[in-house]
Design a protein around this motif. Structure first.
Motif, short mmCIF file in Angstrom:
data_model
loop_
_atom_site.label_atom_id
_atom_site.label_comp_id
_atom_site.label_asym_id
_atom_site.label_seq_id
_atom_site.Cartn_x
_atom_site.Cartn_y
_atom_site.Cartn_z
N UNK A 161 29.65 39.44 39.94
CA UNK A 161 30.58 38.41 40.41
C UNK A 161 31.83 39.09 40.97
N UNK A 162 32.42 38.49 42.00
CA UNK A 162 33.61 39.11 42.61
C UNK A 162 34.79 39.16 41.65
N UNK A 163 35.70 40.07 41.93
CA UNK A 163 36.89 40.18 41.08
C UNK A 163 37.89 39.06 41.38
N UNK A 164 37.89 38.59 42.62
CA UNK A 164 38.88 37.56 42.99
C UNK A 164 38.32 36.66 44.06
N UNK A 165 38.96 35.53 44.20
CA UNK A 165 38.72 34.65 45.33
C UNK A 165 39.98 34.64 46.19
N UNK A 166 39.80 34.69 47.48
CA UNK A 166 40.94 34.80 48.40
C UNK A 166 41.07 33.54 49.27
N UNK A 167 42.29 33.07 49.39
CA UNK A 167 42.60 32.00 50.33
C UNK A 167 43.53 32.58 51.39
N UNK A 168 43.09 32.57 52.62
CA UNK A 168 43.82 33.24 53.70
C UNK A 168 44.19 34.68 53.32
N UNK A 169 43.24 35.35 52.74
CA UNK A 169 43.41 36.77 52.45
C UNK A 169 44.27 37.09 51.24
N UNK A 170 44.54 36.07 50.42
CA UNK A 170 45.40 36.31 49.26
C UNK A 170 44.76 35.79 47.99
N UNK A 171 44.73 36.65 47.01
CA UNK A 171 44.21 36.28 45.70
C UNK A 171 45.11 36.88 44.63
N UNK A 220 35.54 35.93 48.96
CA UNK A 220 35.60 36.54 47.62
C UNK A 220 35.85 38.02 47.82
N UNK A 221 36.24 38.70 46.78
CA UNK A 221 36.74 40.06 46.94
C UNK A 221 36.30 40.95 45.80
N UNK A 222 35.82 42.13 46.17
CA UNK A 222 35.33 43.10 45.20
C UNK A 222 36.23 44.33 45.20
N UNK A 223 36.35 44.97 44.07
CA UNK A 223 37.15 46.19 44.01
C UNK A 223 36.33 47.43 44.36
N UNK A 224 35.04 47.36 44.23
CA UNK A 224 34.20 48.46 44.68
C UNK A 224 34.08 48.43 46.20
N UNK A 225 33.88 49.59 46.77
CA UNK A 225 33.67 49.66 48.21
C UNK A 225 32.27 49.13 48.55
N UNK A 237 30.32 31.06 36.80
CA UNK A 237 31.51 31.74 37.29
C UNK A 237 32.02 32.80 36.31
N UNK A 238 32.41 33.94 36.89
CA UNK A 238 33.07 34.98 36.11
C UNK A 238 34.28 35.47 36.90
N UNK A 239 34.74 34.61 37.79
CA UNK A 239 35.85 34.96 38.66
C UNK A 239 36.92 33.89 38.50
N UNK A 240 38.18 34.30 38.33
CA UNK A 240 39.22 33.28 38.17
C UNK A 240 39.33 32.38 39.40
#
Lengths: 605, 605
Positions: free
Chosen positions: A224-234, A201-206, A340-343
């Motif tokens: 909740x994270x901004x995105x979910x990543x599959x192989x580093x891509x969301x 999962x991926x956050x926009x904050x540091x 969930x609050x993440x697409x």
């Protein structure tokens, strides 16, 4: 056998060519039609490899030179600073064979931050100082400095690596380790191709911004994270931002991962999750998945439509490309266990020769009900060791430690605690302190083996939520058999209990059982699966439930056991085990430099 | 004299009460009319203090316990993570008396970042390990660890402190040091009140983001700052942001600093600048300023309407509140020497009893022409030592080192270099490497004492801009007299030369002269001011100009000499001097832990 001998060179070259191409998805042929010769060679090579028997090839040493940097990356289209390895996040895949020695020269090029990398699932037998747990097994690597991690990968399977210092894992410092079987040994299942999928999962904050919130009064959760990543891509929805400058939906860095399959072929997908927070459900639209491996252990195969995967876990599933080949399909990941609050995270299951970016004609699934604990518990229970590969556990244990998982406060700050102790590790890493007998480095009193079983109500917010900060550790008798019963409870919020994926360093453990409610000391132990329990290194503790583990304290060293949710670990949700410290070899000075290990030793004349 | 003696306690309590209140602008009485008793007591106390003569009071030890954290701050209304000391940026003021010993226990609470603090202008005689220059005089302080800085403030004057590791200074890690005269000794000028003003520029990007840009190909410069800060307060125009969430113009953190004055009184303003990039012009609308101190040295007084101040410099000016008392006046800072793209920094010069927030009826000045180098050079030249306080320099030097300042490239990365060498410091700090004779820690060859004087055209972009990375140092004969001629040149941009404020650690130096163009070896030395040169620790090198300094290499240790522009230092614009290393006492192990100083020393039996 030296690598200069022709047969080895052929093998290596063929093997590396084919396997690296396949496993890392770097094959250009299928996604780029201009290059069709290469794949054929690759396939021929791989087939040749599988038929040959190079059982006389000795273990090799595999060298990696890694540089850790900050770089701007846009994994979900939003541009932010990420920690990279050799320019990549996720970092390079370590591909090795059972028995190989891995040497990673890790150069820290960060400006002011230290770093440490943990080799998740690798037991580090004989090399506990290479476990990479900052503050536990080593001083972190300082800016401008280099540390050499050297360890043997002694079991085939799917593993991961990731930053284990501060909250750097979620800044992008993670990747996959694949350990192949020795030559001449076959998997107990068959497949045509091997593919690697790492989830995050991926956050926009540091991570500094997140950590600041977590250690503030009032408490600010990472959310909740901004995105979910599959192989580093969301794919973050850039239009949600009124300042879209930092977000570019057409950035190729965030084009969805494409997994191209040849109709009729069977794929082994090696799936790992290193999410900061999220429990996930993984699904390939319209395709059954047969679970065959978990954390490096063979699983008695069972079929799922969706795979639940918790942070720190790995699975191999077999998927046959047996659906309508005229279209593509969605690969989806969805958050479960938290509202969930993440697409949905998306990738494309691309039937060759369809265009890889051809969108599937369907709406991606939003996954199972997020709060369907029963279904997740059932899948946990379904994991058993594969017939013929059962490592039977000892029928009894020498010691049982019950760890009550609670959300707490210390001086008004939010924490997590085990048996009311929230871990803060000492400035001198445990491994060094114990080996050098620095008894002032941490509190030598043992933490409790249990909690107030009789009167604690796990379904209610504790009457007194205050916990104690502690750096005590559990010292285990060497070669003893230890049971751990993880007991979940209500958080500080009414009617709330969370999922905690617990990860043990330096070991695999038998998963003896799961249950709902309070573990019953007199009866639940009798229901343990002692016949075919799966061995894992990470296991979920379900809301309001318990999970029972057994392991042998046979690996000299100091080992963290902790919740793999990054923020929970940061907030103290960890314990430490010591076993056979007197058997640990001399510590390399390269892991020192912090706490009580700052000095210059003049060379002896 | 122990602090338990009554007279001392009275003195301390009175002194601290009054002086701290005044110097730090924490007086509530004037800005809040409800509290008028306190100021009267404070004034009475201060007056009593000034009249008394406690010349028998011995030097004291002043203890500071500082914790370094990340916190969200809005110094210019824009909310971002800042590095704070005890919750503040700028950090607490160190207020001491000449001869006092300062002990700062610095606890690093950052999650993954090391830290080091430099005491700018303090010579650290006998304590070179307390200079606080990360990588030069110490290993940085690791997260969770504490370092005790202990040093004597041996000269009265106005100084600063700031982070000297990575680019942490501009993340908010800075503050003021005020050293008062010994009891019974008077300043050679008179004033009624003492006020402290610290200037900075402010960026919305984190220092990691900035550093990443600086070390990228293509190069991304940090650019002009978003705001200028006076005592930690600026005002970004939030309406420039389409996502104003992080920017709140009504946040009291960014209400302008108010300097309240009583009509007719004379104020000593102690002004320091620690900008990351900007050269500034400081002005108090309608008021003359008499310059009386620079970097701790008394200045032959001269009057200015605007004071040019470069990063790393401090000045004291006397200002009389002699204008129309019925209104307030703007205090302004404006960028000079670079084409400004940052709004004027504002504070309010508030005539009591006007309301402190009453806006002056005028438009704030935008300052002098940014590219008026002549005017800035003239003010530099105007700085002379005050009659009666002249420390005459040696008439000749033992060695002259000419440093050509150039902008360069190394492997395509932008750098700054001196005589074509761009500094990258070694992992083992110089002070430790030299004291422990670790000759492998850095290149033992000396860097050049000059450049190709004859043929280098300082007005043109160099034909070959490539420089070399180096960690060589200048080793100076102990007690020798050394001249440094800083020679400016064209950057890699046609018709461009920049201002570089050069700061020398461990010393004050005589400023012998300035000139435009190329320094003439045979004639310019004859024009040196050897009669009454000012002594400073930071001095500007003007565009296309030269600056000549002289100092005595009489302070055993290792001392950085560098451009005080944060990004220029990061890009290698620094040299290192060693002198009398054999006279340095035993290094404390607390400064070790990096490079070759990682080990555990068992206590001797």
């Amino acid at each position: 056998m030296s690598s200069s001998q022709p047969i080895f060179r052929l093998w290596t070259s063929c093997f590396l060519q084919a396997t690296l191409d396949y496993l890392e998805g770097q094959v250009h042929l299928i996604t780029s039609f201009a290059n069709s010769t290469k794949i054929v060679i690759g396939v021929a090579c791989l087939l040749k490899l599988r038929k040959n028997n190079f059982s006389t090839v000795e273990a090799r040493t595999r060298h990696y030179d890694w540089e850790v940097n900050y770089e701007y990356k846009s994994p979900d289209c939003y541009k932010k600073l990420a920690i990279t390895i050799n320019g990549r996040t996720p970092g390079p895949t370590i591909l090795a064979q059972q028995g190989d020695t891995i040497i990673v020269k890790l150069q820290n090029n960060l400006l002011t931050e230290n770093v440490a990398i943990h080799w998740h699932g690798i037991r580090q037998i004989g090399t506990p100082w290479s476990d990479g747990t900052g503050g536990f097994t080593q001083c972190p690597i300082q800016p401008g400095e280099k540390l050499i991690y050297k360890f043997v990968v002694d079991r085939a399977g799917t593993y991961t690596y990731h930053g284990h210092y501060g909250m750097q894992r979620e800044a992008g410092l993670y990747g996959t380790i694949i350990v192949l079987l020795p030559n001449g040994v076959s998997e107990p299942f068959s497949y045509d191709y091997d593919r690697n999928i790492i989830l995050n999962d991926w956050y926009h904050k540091s991570s500094d911004e997140q950590a600041t919130g977590l250690s503030s009064i009032p408490f600010v959760f990472v959310g909740e994270p901004q995105s979910l990543l599959i192989n580093g891509k969301g794919k973050y929805n850039c239009s949600l931002l009124t300042t879209p400058g930092a977000c570019n939906a057409t950035n190729p860095q965030c084009s969805p991962h494409v997994l191209t399959v040849v109709p009729g072929k069977t794929y082994r997908l090696r799936i790992g999750s290193l999410t900061a927070l999220s429990a996930l459900s993984f699904e390939i639209e319209g395709h059954d998945m047969t679970v065959v491996e978990a954390d490096g252990s063979y699983v008695e195969p069972f079929v799922v439509r969706n795979l639940y995967i918790y942070s720190g876990e790995t699975y191999s599933v077999l998927v046959k490309a047996n659906q309508d080949p005229s279209r593509n399909y969605w690969i989806t990941i969805n958050v479960v266990s938290r509202k969930p609050a993440t697409p949905t995270g998306l990738a494309i299951f691309n039937y060759y020769p369809n265009h890889p970016q051809k969108p599937p004609p369907t709406v991606p699934t939003t996954g199972p009900l997020w709060n369907d604990t029963t279904s997740r518990l059932a899948q946990s229970i379904a994991l058993k060791a594969r017939q013929g590969f059962i490592d039977t556990p000892p029928l009894t244990s020498d010691r049982a430690i019950v760890l009550l998982n609670t959300q707490n406060k210390i001086d008004g700050y939010y924490k997590w605690a085990l048996n009311n102790l929230s871990l803060t590790f000492p400035t001198t890493p445990y491994l060094i302190a114990l080996k050098e007998n620095l008894t002032d480095a941490f509190d030598q009193n043992p933490p409790p083996d249990g909690y107030d079983f009789a009167s604690y109500d796990i379904y209610r917010v504790a009457k007194n939520v205050n916990a104690t900060s502690s750096n005590r550790i559990y010292r285990l008798r060497f070669n003893s058999t230890v049971d751990i019963i993880l007991q979940n409870a209500n958080t500080m919020t009414v009617n709330n209990s969370e999922t905690h994926p617990w990860h043990l360093h330096g070991h695999e453990f038998w998963v003896l059982g799961y249950g709902m409610g309070k573990y019953n000391m007199s009866s639940d132990g009798k229901k343990y699966n002692l016949v075919n329990p799966i061995m894992k290194n990470t296991v979920p503790l379900h809301p309001y439930g318990w999970t029972a583990l057994r392991f042998q304290a046979n690996n000299p060293g100091v080992w963290a056991f902790h919740c793999h949710v990054e923020s929970h670990f940061y907030m103290g949700m960890a314990v430490v085990f010591e076993e056979g410290i007197e058997k640990v070899g001399n510590l390399p000075s390269s892991i020192m430099g912090c706490g009580e290990t700052k000095s210059y030793n003049r060379p002896r004349p």
